[in-house]
Design an enzyme around this catalytic site. Structure first.
Site, PDB file in Angstrom:
ATOM      1  N   LYS A 111       0.830  -1.315   0.007  1.00 38.62           N
ATOM      2  CA  LYS A 111      -0.114   0.085  -0.040  1.00 38.62           C
ATOM      3  C   LYS A 111       0.898   1.382   0.027  1.00 38.62           C
ATOM      4  CE  LYS A 111      -4.337  -1.095   0.018  1.00 38.62           C
ATOM      5  NZ  LYS A 111      -4.978  -1.590  -0.941  1.00 38.62           N
ATOM      6  N   LYS A 194      -2.806 -11.419  -9.156  1.00 39.75           N
ATOM      7  CA  LYS A 194      -4.090 -11.916  -8.997  1.00 39.75           C
ATOM      8  C   LYS A 194      -5.169 -11.329  -9.188  1.00 39.75           C
ATOM      9  CE  LYS A 194      -4.609  -9.656  -4.429  1.00 39.75           C
ATOM     10  NZ  LYS A 194      -5.405  -9.621  -3.389  1.00 39.75           N
ATOM     11  N   LYS A 197     -10.114  -6.598  -7.418  1.00 39.50           N
ATOM     12  CA  LYS A 197     -11.158  -5.483  -7.812  1.00 39.50           C
ATOM     13  C   LYS A 197     -10.296  -4.135  -8.421  1.00 39.50           C
ATOM     14  CE  LYS A 197     -14.900  -2.824  -7.431  1.00 39.50           C
ATOM     15  NZ  LYS A 197     -15.614  -2.630  -8.590  1.00 39.50           N
TER      16      LYS A 197
END
Ligand code: TYM
Length: 329
Positions: A111, A194, A197
């Site tokens: 992040k 992966k 969203k």
């Protein structure tokens, strides 16, 4: 009876990664365990969602949980922000969570790379909140995908640390769960990484069949193998990985043989893959539409779940306060 708990952040429609990584396993466990499944709306604030979208996303996930087969009369389905005991436990656990170990968490480091302008404290303590979610119901098993393995390991560590610190066996050590198999990672359709969203490479449970066909047909491949039995490049390996999840073993070995003999036609493989995905998603999609239209029922499920979850959470918190030394006069 052992307890199972898992959760998903409400960031939009659920995709095949959420379904095969966590939700489907949870649905299969409902009859054999004491099950809690929740919507991690506080966790979703770490990426600052728009207030206009938050409620709608929570509603979507609730309808999709039900459509995927979570039975609210057997399992406890609830919204994290309905349970004020969770932030209290989060605060208590954070006193024994060290900044160094939180900074070393893989998801935190990711992040920091992805949103350098918004490295907020909630991101740093994300695994502490997740540990509170899990241990507040004394969960033993946590069905999650591979990407959540480290978070569950940290919850184990925080549970153990708390027990040791207060010399009390309050929390079982939760374990990530996939029926004895390795945790899975569903790949995306863009040739790397992966399904996610925010990656824009996902097939959603609510997607129309035509949209699924289009997404699969657009998936990245290569020109095809030129040498027999060669290793597949990542993008192609990803398509086969999806095939293994949704198709029969016969179909998988048919396309494996075709690849190994350099006769594979990716168009055929993709058509088959799309139809096999649609077989899974179609019945779920129909139910998503039904549940989404029934606001009253969703409200009832959320209230009933909050009541059950609070009863369980407050029981644990009472023990926690007691061992820490918060006692009434
Ligand atoms: P989230 O919302 O990112 O994902 C929800 C679940 O879906 C799984 N998943 C995948 N599994 C396999 N392949 C993929 N491509 C894939 N993408 C997502 C995730 O592993 C997860 O199981 N931190 C959690 C939410 C959470 C939670 C908890 C989970 C908060 N508290 C307590 C379990 C227990 C998260 O962000 O998941």
């Amino acid at each position: 009876m052992e307890t199972v708990l898992s959760g998903i952040r409400p960031t939009g429609n659920l995709h095949l990664g959420n379904y095969f990584g966590a939700l489907r396993n949870f649905v299969k466990m409902q009859h054999d365990y004491n099950c809690f499944f929740f919507i991690a709306d506080w966790h979703s604030l770490t990426t600052h969602p728009n207030p206009e979208n938050l409620h709608g996303n929570i509603k979507t996930v609730l309808a999709e949980y039900l459509a995927a087969g979570i039975d609210p009369d057997i399992s406890t389905i609830y919204i994290q922000s309905d349970i004020p005991e969770i932030p209290e436990l989060y605060l208590l656990l954070s006193m024994n969570a060290y900044v160094g170990e939180l900074e070393r968490t893989t998801t935190f480091k990711d992040k920091v790379r992805k949103q350098p302008d918004n490295v907020n404290a909630g991101l740093l303590t994300y695994p502490v909140l997740q540990a509170a979610d899990i241990i507040i119901h004394k969960a033993h098993h946590v069905p999650v995908g591979k990407d959540q393995e480290q978070h569950v390991e940290m919850a184990r560590k925080f549970a153990r640390r708390f027990n040791n610190m207060y010399k009390a066996e309050i929390f079982p050590e939760p374990k990530p769960f996939n029926f004895g198999n390795d945790l899975i990672k569903i790949p995306g359709l863009d040739g790397s990484g992966k399904m996610g969203k925010s990656e824009g490479n996902a097939i959603n449970l609510a997607d129309e069949p035509e949209a699924i066909r289009k997404k699969v047909m657009r998936a990245v491949t290569d020109a095809g193998p030129t040498e027999k039995n060669s290793k597949k490049p990542e993008a192609v390996e990803n398509l086969y990985a999806l095939l293994k999840v949704v198709s029969t073993p016969d179909t998988v070995s048919y396309f494996e043989d075709k690849y190994n003999s350099c006769e594979v036609r990716y168009g055929d493989l993709k058509k088959q893959l799309a139809e096999d995905i649609i077989k899974y998603t179609s019945p779920i999609r129909e139910k998503i539409l039904e549940y989404t239209a029934d606001n009253n029922f969703l409200g009832k499920v959320a209230r009933q779940g909050a009541e059950k979850a609070r009863a369980s959470a407050s029981k644990t918190l009472k023990e926690v306060r007691e061992v820490i030394g918060f006692r009434s006069f």
